[in-house]
Each structure stands twice: as structure tokens, then as C-alpha cells.
Design a protein around this motif. Sequence first.
Motif, PDB file in Angstrom:
ATOM      1  N   GLU A  77     103.590   9.596  24.414  1.00  0.00           N
ATOM      2  CA  GLU A  77     103.207   8.682  25.491  1.00  0.00           C
ATOM      3  C   GLU A  77     102.307   9.390  26.497  1.00  0.00           C
ATOM      4  OE1 GLU A  77     105.429   5.887  28.780  1.00  0.00           O
ATOM      5  OE2 GLU A  77     106.522   6.467  26.971  1.00  0.00           O
ATOM      6  N   MET A  78     102.628  10.648  26.806  1.00  0.00           N
ATOM      7  CA  MET A  78     101.804  11.418  27.744  1.00  0.00           C
ATOM      8  C   MET A  78     100.395  11.639  27.182  1.00  0.00           C
ATOM      9  SD  MET A  78     103.481  12.041  30.488  1.00  0.00           S
ATOM     10  CE  MET A  78     102.686  13.432  31.242  1.00  0.00           C
TER      11      MET A  78
ATOM     12  N   ASN B 113      94.592  10.388  27.205  1.00  0.00           N
ATOM     13  CA  ASN B 113      93.404   9.865  26.519  1.00  0.00           C
ATOM     14  C   ASN B 113      92.866   8.634  27.231  1.00  0.00           C
ATOM     15  OD1 ASN B 113      93.536  11.857  24.596  1.00  0.00           O
ATOM     16  ND2 ASN B 113      94.608  10.597  23.091  1.00  0.00           N
ATOM     17  N   LEU B 114      93.769   7.787  27.669  1.00  0.00           N
ATOM     18  CA  LEU B 114      93.356   6.580  28.381  1.00  0.00           C
ATOM     19  C   LEU B 114      92.672   6.945  29.687  1.00  0.00           C
ATOM     20  CD1 LEU B 114      93.518   3.476  28.269  1.00  0.00           C
ATOM     21  CD2 LEU B 114      95.616   3.644  29.593  1.00  0.00           C
ATOM     22  N   GLN B 115      93.214   7.944  30.384  1.00  0.00           N
ATOM     23  CA  GLN B 115      92.622   8.383  31.649  1.00  0.00           C
ATOM     24  C   GLN B 115      91.220   8.949  31.408  1.00  0.00           C
ATOM     25  OE1 GLN B 115      94.180   7.749  34.457  1.00  0.00           O
ATOM     26  NE2 GLN B 115      92.441   8.491  35.637  1.00  0.00           N
ATOM     27  N   GLU B 116      91.071   9.741  30.343  1.00  0.00           N
ATOM     28  CA  GLU B 116      89.754  10.299  30.014  1.00  0.00           C
ATOM     29  C   GLU B 116      88.746   9.182  29.732  1.00  0.00           C
ATOM     30  OE1 GLU B 116      89.813  13.198  26.881  1.00  0.00           O
ATOM     31  OE2 GLU B 116      91.472  14.286  27.807  1.00  0.00           O
ATOM     32  N   LEU B 117      89.167   8.186  28.973  1.00  0.00           N
ATOM     33  CA  LEU B 117      88.275   7.067  28.675  1.00  0.00           C
ATOM     34  C   LEU B 117      87.877   6.316  29.942  1.00  0.00           C
ATOM     35  CD1 LEU B 117      89.868   5.645  25.412  1.00  0.00           C
ATOM     36  CD2 LEU B 117      87.637   6.725  25.640  1.00  0.00           C
TER      37      LEU B 117
END
Length: 181
Positions: free
Chosen positions: A139-140, A145-149
Motif C-alpha cells: 500500500e505504501m 507511485n501515485l504521489q510521483e505521478l
Amino acid sequence: KYYPPDFDPAKIPKLKLPKDRQYVVRLMAPFNMRCKTCGEYIYKGKKFNARKETVQNESYLGLPIFRFYIKCTRCLAEITFKTDPENTDYTVEHGATRNFQAEKLLEGEEKRLQKEREEEELNNPMKVLENRTKDSKLEMEVLENLQELKELNQRQANVDFEAMLKQYKEMEEEQRRKEQE
């Protein structure tokens, strides 16, 4: 229509229709199949004029099960299949074989793995802890990855395309002046 004053609708005899009466319906093939006699492939969504009947002495939780009769498009051999409300699907009875379905196989495999994991967790409390840590790590990673995107999209959103076009036009004009000189 004219109804005489002494007309009584209760005196009209009722039609005695058989229980296994067949109806002609227009349907699409619910799955990919292959005819056993000629080997013709019948793809999902192919339209047929089919005969439909209610299967006698079979039901699932009060839902009737229907049987459909279709004819092969090449050799006119009869293919029958019936509804399977338990699995929300259809089953081929005879005349054809159902083609391989990868999605259904994958879904079954996922369910089996989930059951194995649950059984293992019931017997082993240490495994529960391991699975929780794995899940939290995954989950982390997904959140990172979502934050980077999101950051990447923010950087691209800050690009001013109008300014870039203006700069390009100025460079083009400057190049023309140099060529003229």
C-alpha cells in the motif's frame, strides 16, 4: 368489436397449453463455441432464431432454468445449451464445445488463492502478521507511485504553451531577419 349485452367472459374456455411448450426467440450466442459435427466457430454475440423451453423438474432457488435450441450456421446441426443461474452463466448440453475462457479461469484461481490464504491465517497467527506487513508495504509503494505521478502531472500542468509558441515565433522571425541580411 361488438359485445352483446348477455356476454359473459367466464364462459370462454381456457386454452390448455402444455408445460413444455417451446417458443421461438431471437437471441445472441452467450459464449464462444465450436460445433462438434463440422468444427464451425460460433462467436459470442452471433444472432440466432432459437427455440426456448422451460426445463422440467429443474430450478435454482425458485428460478426456472431455460433450454435453448439453435442450429449451426454451416451444417445446421442442433446445438443445445441451458441457463445456469447458480453460476450466472450458461452450460452447453450437446452439439458444441465451449471455447477456453481465460477470464473465468483467472477468477477461479484468485478465489482459490484467497481461500488458501484465509485458511492459512486461521491456523497460523504469525502468518497473519506477515501478510499485514506485506499488505502495508504494498500500500505504501502504491501511494508513493501515485504521489510521483501527481507531481509529474503538476510539473506538466505548469508548462505555459502560449509562452512557448510566442518564443518559437520570435526565434523564427529572428532567423528570417538574419537570412535577409
